[in-house]
Design a protein around this motif. Structure first.
Motif, mmCIF file in Angstrom:
data_model
loop_
_atom_site.group_PDB
_atom_site.id
_atom_site.type_symbol
_atom_site.label_atom_id
_atom_site.label_comp_id
_atom_site.label_asym_id
_atom_site.label_seq_id
_atom_site.Cartn_x
_atom_site.Cartn_y
_atom_site.Cartn_z
ATOM 1 N N ARG A 27 -68.716 -53.952 26.976
ATOM 2 C CA ARG A 27 -68.849 -54.703 25.709
ATOM 3 C C ARG A 27 -69.849 -55.855 25.875
ATOM 4 O O ARG A 27 -70.709 -56.072 25.029
ATOM 5 N N GLU A 28 -69.700 -56.585 27.008
ATOM 6 C CA GLU A 28 -70.616 -57.712 27.265
ATOM 7 C C GLU A 28 -72.063 -57.227 27.290
ATOM 8 O O GLU A 28 -72.952 -57.844 26.694
ATOM 9 N N TYR A 46 -64.510 -51.573 30.589
ATOM 10 C CA TYR A 46 -64.804 -51.649 29.151
ATOM 11 C C TYR A 46 -65.221 -53.068 28.746
ATOM 12 O O TYR A 46 -66.085 -53.245 27.887
#
Ligand SMILES: Cc1ncc(COP(=O)(O)O)c(C=O)c1O
Length: 417
Positions: free
Chosen positions: A55-56, A51
């Motif tokens: 997100r990155e 996750y």
């Protein structure tokens, strides 16, 4: 007009597992509490690192001046291919370059592409699978007008070289092997794979052919105790490795996987240029490319990160104890989240077992063995622990005891009459 027979076959042949899906839902709607071993859907979430990388990637895409979500090369992002090549080289101890990696929409997509390349509709190409087998192979092969030929496994469900030899004909194009195996949980040993490679060398010479081996390794991060995964790519040059992140990371819904061609394929196979050239074109006419965001995530986290797969092993151990106590016979799986078990002798076959299993407030669902390759498996069931809670596994003990009591009562009643 659509081919009626083919459509009927699709509807009919998929029925054992589909039927289970329907019955589980029906039971829930009736307020029952099913004990569900039918599905192979990964129940464990991806790890935190997945996750964080996701997100990155999303931020990078959002903040970039360029559109990072546009088309790409059909075989995937070069950086992702490089990362997969690096990790797979470490894992299989074979030096892959990025050019030998093709990113796909899961392993199902990879197997479809390989099936399309190796099926010649004009000659009704044959692709051999080892029974019991993952029934979806049937569709992958028949989608491209090929014929699936079944070679039976031996009495322990291991590769049977005699049966494989007998199944090879002039029309054989490829063999699909699946290790660790769905449904049996067996892992093919190094010596068995070497024997298979030896057999194919002889057959290739005799028939003037270059039979391909496609290794479906989607469960090769789920290996229990001191068992080890071996790859046919180490022993046979005309070979492909298929894998995905569906099981290892629990990402089945995100459709991300790949296939790798053995670097020795180019030295060995007469038609390698055409074959490798066809892959991107087939991808283009199929899914275009593997999902971009997921590829960017894999580029960051690589192929070795997994979910907490030990949870599956704990559930396998728990269910193994209960099944043994209740009279099932089985070999403990060396890998996967499946147990392939022979039903207790008091039941005529798995349909008879299921008649008792689906009754009552706690109906039990598992997939009858017949669905994995025919009548030889009439007395087998596949139990999947992937998506079931430990509490439901505990409820299985009482359920099986109660079923066995009912079955014995009915046998005794019949005897008296
Ligand atoms: C043996 C085997 N091969 C391939 C697949 C397809 O998996 P994917 O989600 O990677 O397409 C599955 C899925 O259950 C499987 O069990």
């Amino acid at each position: 007009m659509a081919n009626k027979k083919y459509l009927e076959w699709i509807v009919e042949s998929g029925s054992p597992i589909r039927k289970m899906f329907g019955l589980v839902e029906e039971a829930k709607l009736k307020g029952k509490k099913p004990i569900n071993y039918a599905l192979g859907n990964p129940g464990i979430k991806p790890p935190k690192e997945y996750y964080a990388a996701l997100r990155e990637v999303l931020l990078e895409c959002e903040n970039s001046k360029e559109n990072l979500n546009s088309y790409m090369q059909n075989a995937g992002y070069s950086e992702t291919q490089e990362r997969v090549a690096k990790d797979l080289s470490g894992e299989l101890k074979i030096k892959f370059s990025k050019n030998e990696i093709f990113m796909t929409a899961g392993s199902a997509n990879a197997l479809n592409i390989l099936s399309r390349v190796f099926n010649n509709p004009k000659t009704k190409t044959e692709i051999i699978c080892v029974a019991p087998y993952f029934v979806e192979y049937n569709y992958y092969i028949r989608n491209y007008n090929g014929n699936l030929v079944l070679a039976q496994s031996d009495e322990n469900f291991d590769l049977d070289l005699n049966n494989l030899e007998k199944s090879i004909t002039r029309n054989t194009k490829a063999i699909i092997i699946n290790s660790p195996n769905n449904p049996t949980g067996i892992i093919y040993s190094e010596s068995k794979l070497k024997e298979l490679a030896g057999l194919l060398d002889i057959k290739n010479k005799k028939l003037n052919k270059e039979i391909i081996v496609i290794e479906d390794a989607v469960y090769n991060k789920m290996i229990w105790e001191d068992n080890k995964f071996f790859s046919i790519l180490n022993y046979y040059p005309n070979s492909f490795h298929v894998n995905s992140f569906s099981k290892s990371l629990g990402l089945a819904g995100e459709r991300i996987g790949y296939f790798a061609v053995n670097p020795d394929f180019k030295k060995n196979h007469i038609d390698w240029k055409n074959i490798l050239g066809a892959f991107p074109i087939i991808l283009r006419s199929n899914v275009i490319n593997s999902p971009g965001i997921q590829q960017k995530v894999i580029q960051k986290i690589g192929c070795n990160l997994t979910s907490d797969l030990g949870i599956y092993k704990k559930k396998i151990d728990l269910l193994s104890n209960i099944l043994s106590e209740s009279g099932f016979e089985f070999r403990k799986p060396q890998g996967t989240f499946y147990i392939w078990a022979k039903i207790p002798g008091i039941y005529e076959d798995s349909s008879d077992f299921m008649k008792y299993a689906i009754r009552g407030k706690a109906p039990l669902f598992a997939v009858p063995g017949k669905g994995f390759g025919g009548r030889r498996f009439n007395k087998y069931l596949r139990f999947s622990v992937s998506d079931i809670s430990e509490e439901d596994i505990q409820r299985t003990r009482e359920k099986l005891n109660e079923m066995n009591r009912r079955k014995l009562k009915s046998i005794n009643k019949k005897k008296k009459n």
